[in-house]
Design a protein around this motif. Structure first.
Motif, PDB file in Angstrom:
ATOM      1  N   CYS A   1      37.566  38.173  40.900  1.00  0.00           N
ATOM      2  CA  CYS A   1      38.379  37.892  39.706  1.00  0.00           C
ATOM      3  C   CYS A   1      38.228  36.443  39.236  1.00  0.00           C
TER       4      CYS A   1
ATOM      5  N   ASP B   1      38.854  38.305  34.158  1.00  0.00           N
ATOM      6  CA  ASP B   1      39.892  38.964  34.962  1.00  0.00           C
ATOM      7  C   ASP B   1      40.802  37.988  35.704  1.00  0.00           C
TER       8      ASP B   1
ATOM      9  N   PRO C   1      45.578  45.455  38.661  1.00  0.00           N
ATOM     10  CA  PRO C   1      45.908  44.766  37.400  1.00  0.00           C
ATOM     11  C   PRO C   1      47.327  45.099  36.957  1.00  0.00           C
TER      12      PRO C   1
END
Length: 262
Positions: free
Chosen positions: A62, A72, A98
């Motif tokens: 991420c 992300d 998420p």
């Protein structure tokens, strides 16, 4: 004298003076600004390398291979060890899935030594807030009355006067603050995670942060002398409780008594 006067009128003189002033201001700020002091634990090059490997295995997907950030996840360059210790120590990171906001989870995935190593690696990427010293983060010796005043002015509008938390916009929320380790409260104030503003050492001193922690820890000890606390969400919650349960009960009692009347 004429030569000196001519130099003062030179077009570049103003720029030179501005640069000197900026360096002087920055140096004086760094010299006199209040600091809480970092933890004295020494992290070796081997610890940093171990932290880098754990970062690559658990965080880079991420945050990027160099912690530069991706679509992300944000860049971690300059966030400091305190941010890493807060996010990983409360189980918010690594993020399980998420979401609009990272949730506090227990048990956390890593032990404290591993968290320290990842924090040391992130700290090596760029200077940032360090893990606070136990002298301030524990809340011991803090002024609870002063902490209550600071909390009510700066925090209660989101976290509730009793630290019970509350709803924010777009599906986010201010989490409850009951039974939170003092270090993590200090780090949250210092780094401003998610929707929280940053209370750095210049606008809220280490002593003031210690007072807030002392106040919250004092709330953890208190019981509700008036009966059930109803979640400590304030008069709106109390009124809702009475309208939802109290009024129907009174109406039911009135109808029952009316039917029994001769």
């Amino acid at each position: 004298m004429k030569s000196l006067a001519a130099r003062r009128r030179h077009p570049a003189a103003l720029i030179v003076l501005l640069i000197i002033g900026l360096f002087a201001t920055g140096g004086l700020y760094a010299l006199f600004s209040p600091t809480a002091g970092a933890q004295t634990k020494t992290m070796t090059a081997a610890d940093i390398e171990t932290g880098r490997k754990m970062f690559l295995a658990n965080c880079a997907s991420c945050h990027g291979m160099q912690a530069q950030g991706t679509a992300d996840g944000p860049s971690l360059v300059g966030v400091g060890a305190a941010s890493v210790d807060f996010q990983m120590g409360t189980g918010r990171m690594p993020l399980a899935a998420p979401s609009v906001q990272a949730q506090r989870t227990f048990p956390v995935k890593f032990n404290q030594e591993q968290i320290d190593q990842v924090a040391a690696y992130v700290q090596s990427l760029g200077p940032g807030p360090a893990i606070p010293d136990e002298q301030y983060a524990s809340g011991v010796g803090g002024d609870t009355a002063r902490g209550a005043q600071i909390f009510l002015v700066n925090c209660a509008m989101c976290h509730n006067f009793a630290g019970s938390g509350g709803a924010l916009t777009r599906g986010k929320w201010a989490p409850p603050l009951q039974n939170i380790e003092g270090k993590h409260i200090y780090e949250a104030m210092l780094t401003g995670p998610q929707s929280m503003p940053v209370f750095n050492e210049a606008n809220l001193s280490p002593e003031a942060k210690r007072d807030v922690i002392a106040y919250l820890h004092e709330l953890d000890k208190k019981e509700s002398p008036g009966g059930h606390s109803l979640g400590n969400i304030g008069p709106v919650g109390d009124a809702f409780f009475f309208w939802l349960l109290g009024i129907p009960l009174m109406l039911g009692a009135a109808i029952w008594l009316g039917r029994k009347a001769p």
